[in-house]
Enzyme design. Structure first.
Site, PDB file in Angstrom:
ATOM      1  CE  LYS A  58      50.009  -9.072 -61.041  1.00 47.76           C
ATOM      2  NZ  LYS A  58      50.073  -7.602 -60.752  1.00 47.76           N
ATOM      3  CE1 TYR A  73      45.988  -7.500 -57.053  1.00 45.36           C
ATOM      4  CE2 TYR A  73      44.696  -8.496 -58.813  1.00 45.36           C
ATOM      5  CZ  TYR A  73      45.915  -8.245 -58.209  1.00 45.36           C
ATOM      6  OH  TYR A  73      47.079  -8.744 -58.760  1.00 45.36           O
ATOM      7  CG  ASN A 107      53.022  -5.693 -62.094  1.00 40.54           C
ATOM      8  OD1 ASN A 107      52.200  -6.603 -62.183  1.00 40.54           O
ATOM      9  ND2 ASN A 107      53.103  -4.908 -61.042  1.00 40.54           N
ATOM     10  CG  HIS A 139      49.804 -11.115 -56.537  1.00 40.38           C
ATOM     11  ND1 HIS A 139      49.411  -9.913 -55.994  1.00 40.38           N
ATOM     12  CD2 HIS A 139      49.675 -12.038 -55.541  1.00 40.38           C
ATOM     13  CE1 HIS A 139      49.056 -10.113 -54.717  1.00 40.38           C
ATOM     14  NE2 HIS A 139      49.204 -11.391 -54.423  1.00 40.38           N
ATOM     15  CD  GLU A 160      47.487 -12.125 -51.429  1.00 39.71           C
ATOM     16  OE1 GLU A 160      47.308 -10.886 -51.406  1.00 39.71           O
ATOM     17  OE2 GLU A 160      48.498 -12.650 -51.952  1.00 39.71           O
TER      18      GLU A 160
END
Ligand code: IDP
Ligand code: MG
Length: 140
Positions: free
Chosen positions: A11, A51, A114, A117, A128
């Site tokens: 990320k 998302y 965080n 993913h 995905e």
């Protein structure tokens, strides 16, 4: 256990801090193979589509803004039990609850930023992976 594939994303909080190699090392050391990888910048539209499953959650807008705030590295991992193994190495969503030695415990800035993913099921992994990669881009 079967050989599986899963989608991973490094990320923007992690690419900003130059942690791509450090994060990849965690996964490779655990036996996952990076069989596809590219660095890109998500548009707002693509982040919202990725998302979509979270669109009713209060953090959806902020999450999509965060995911477009810098480059991401999208990856396909392959290995024994890859979906569960990837999630174990990442740690819990909230770094405050993540186990010692996990990526999120060691690197995450917050529950939102965080660092990584990972797909949460083999079925979602397929969707995905197809969101980012064509079959010819994945080299096992
Ligand atoms: P996961 O990434 O561990 O699978 P999900 O519940 O699928 O966690 O949430 C997707 C992402 O949304 C998280 O990785 C995190 O970036 C963000 N997120 C989840 N819960 C919260 C929250 O309570 N506040 C802000 N962001 C959140
Ligand atoms: Mg999730």
């Amino acid at each position: 256990m079967a050989i599986e594939r899963t989608l991973s994303i490094i990320k923007p909080d992690a690419t900003r801090r130059n942690l791509t190699g450090a994060i990849n090392q965690r996964f490779e050391s655990a036996g996952l193979r990076i069989v596809a990888q590219k660095r890109l910048r998500l548009t707002r539209e693509r982040a919202e589509a990725f998302y979509e499953v979270h669109k009713e959650r209060p953090f959806y807008g902020d999450l999509c803004a965060f995911m477009t705030s810098g480059p991401v590295v999208v990856q396909v991992f392959e290995g024994e039990d890859a979906v569960a193994k990837n999630r174990e190495i990442m740690g819990a969503t909230n770094p405050a609850e993540a186990a010692d030695g996990t990526i999120r415990k060691d690197f995450a800035e917050s529950i939102e930023a965080n660092s990584v993913h990972g797909s949460d099921s083999a079925e979602n992994a397929k969707t995905e992976i197809a969101f980012f990669f064509s079959d010819g881009e994945i080299v096992g």
